[in-house]
Design a protein around this motif. Structure first.
Motif, mmCIF file in Angstrom:
data_model
loop_
_atom_site.group_PDB
_atom_site.id
_atom_site.type_symbol
_atom_site.label_atom_id
_atom_site.label_comp_id
_atom_site.label_asym_id
_atom_site.label_seq_id
_atom_site.Cartn_x
_atom_site.Cartn_y
_atom_site.Cartn_z
ATOM 1 N N LEU A 24 0.799 -1.125 0.092
ATOM 2 C CA LEU A 24 -0.004 -0.062 0.014
ATOM 3 C C LEU A 24 0.824 1.373 0.006
ATOM 4 N N ARG A 25 1.848 1.142 0.759
ATOM 5 C CA ARG A 25 3.124 2.418 0.648
ATOM 6 C C ARG A 25 3.419 2.537 -0.738
ATOM 7 N N ARG A 26 3.792 1.398 -1.547
ATOM 8 C CA ARG A 26 4.155 1.642 -2.756
ATOM 9 C C ARG A 26 3.001 2.204 -3.693
ATOM 10 N N LEU A 27 1.962 1.925 -3.555
ATOM 11 C CA LEU A 27 0.657 2.574 -4.224
ATOM 12 C C LEU A 27 0.629 3.956 -4.006
ATOM 13 N N PHE A 28 0.825 4.262 -2.791
ATOM 14 C CA PHE A 28 0.497 5.896 -2.163
ATOM 15 C C PHE A 28 1.741 6.716 -3.080
ATOM 16 N N ASP A 29 3.057 5.830 -3.012
ATOM 17 C CA ASP A 29 4.166 6.546 -3.417
ATOM 18 C C ASP A 29 3.904 7.094 -4.983
ATOM 19 N N ALA A 41 3.582 15.286 5.785
ATOM 20 C CA ALA A 41 4.326 14.596 6.761
ATOM 21 C C ALA A 41 4.228 12.951 6.031
ATOM 22 N N PRO A 42 5.092 12.346 6.599
ATOM 23 C CA PRO A 42 4.975 11.086 6.129
ATOM 24 C C PRO A 42 3.515 10.040 6.288
ATOM 25 N N ALA A 43 3.274 9.230 5.464
ATOM 26 C CA ALA A 43 1.837 8.529 5.573
ATOM 27 C C ALA A 43 1.977 7.803 6.686
ATOM 28 N N GLN A 44 0.640 7.680 7.491
ATOM 29 C CA GLN A 44 0.625 7.108 8.585
ATOM 30 C C GLN A 44 -0.355 5.707 8.246
ATOM 31 N N TRP A 45 0.059 4.454 8.860
ATOM 32 C CA TRP A 45 -0.623 3.370 8.603
ATOM 33 C C TRP A 45 -1.283 2.684 9.928
ATOM 34 N N HIS A 46 -2.262 1.977 9.872
ATOM 35 C CA HIS A 46 -2.726 1.328 10.965
ATOM 36 C C HIS A 46 -3.254 -0.152 10.303
ATOM 37 N N GLY A 52 -7.702 -8.677 9.697
ATOM 38 C CA GLY A 52 -8.118 -7.217 9.447
ATOM 39 C C GLY A 52 -7.191 -6.560 8.263
ATOM 40 N N GLY A 53 -7.555 -5.341 7.995
ATOM 41 C CA GLY A 53 -7.006 -4.550 6.872
ATOM 42 C C GLY A 53 -6.110 -3.699 7.215
ATOM 43 N N VAL A 54 -6.044 -2.615 6.470
ATOM 44 C CA VAL A 54 -4.972 -1.503 6.810
ATOM 45 C C VAL A 54 -5.789 0.041 6.228
ATOM 46 N N THR A 55 -5.685 0.709 7.227
ATOM 47 C CA THR A 55 -6.020 2.205 6.913
ATOM 48 C C THR A 55 -4.862 2.866 6.697
ATOM 49 N N GLY A 56 -4.648 4.017 5.926
ATOM 50 C CA GLY A 56 -3.671 4.545 5.633
ATOM 51 C C GLY A 56 -4.003 6.142 5.335
ATOM 52 N N LEU A 57 -3.250 7.000 5.719
ATOM 53 C CA LEU A 57 -3.552 8.461 5.283
ATOM 54 C C LEU A 57 -2.177 9.193 5.194
ATOM 55 N N CYS A 58 -2.439 10.116 4.042
ATOM 56 C CA CYS A 58 -1.250 10.942 3.748
ATOM 57 C C CYS A 58 -1.905 12.462 3.735
#
Length: 122
Positions: A24-29, A41-46, A52-58
């Motif tokens: 997912l980080r590669r997708l955001f990048d 700021a750097p993206a935040q990931w949970h 479960g899945g992942v929530t990401g916010l940039c």
């Protein structure tokens, strides 16, 4: 001047990719780079526990990029808001390639900043 918001859903995705923060980080990048966006700021990931899945916010100078994944359903929901126009991006092709999605739905919503001025009666 207006902004644009993309609401993107992809289904039939690889559950392992949807649970992998690095994927997912590669997708955001890629989105940030190819649309010339500016993170503040750097993206935040949970990562949720278990299956479960992942929530990401940039946070972006242009607004934000967010995702929520649901490996148990093979789906991802993405939201990108940009305060100024950006070129179209190949959401369909990129999500099929990176997440093995078999169905991608993209809705683009124009976000005007000023209220429409009513026409004057003649």
């Amino acid at each position: 001047m207006h902004g644009r918001e993309w609401l993107v859903e992809a289904h039939g995705c690889d559950p392992a990719a949807l649970a992998d923060v690095e994927t997912l980080r590669r997708l955001f990048d890629r989105i940030v780079r190819e649309l010339s966006l500016h993170p503040v700021a750097p993206a935040q990931w949970h990562r949720f526990p278990g299956p479960g899945g992942v929530t990401g916010l940039c946070m972006l100078a242009e607004s934000h990029l967010a995702c929520h994944t649901f490996p148990e359903h093979g789906s991802i929901c993405l939201n990108l808001f940009c305060c100024r126009p950006r070129p179209e991006w190949d959401w369909d092709g990129e999500l099929r390639a990176l997440l093995n999605a078999d169905q991608v739905t993209v809705r683009a919503v124009e976000r005007p900043y000023a209220a429409a001025v009513p026409a004057l009666a003649e």
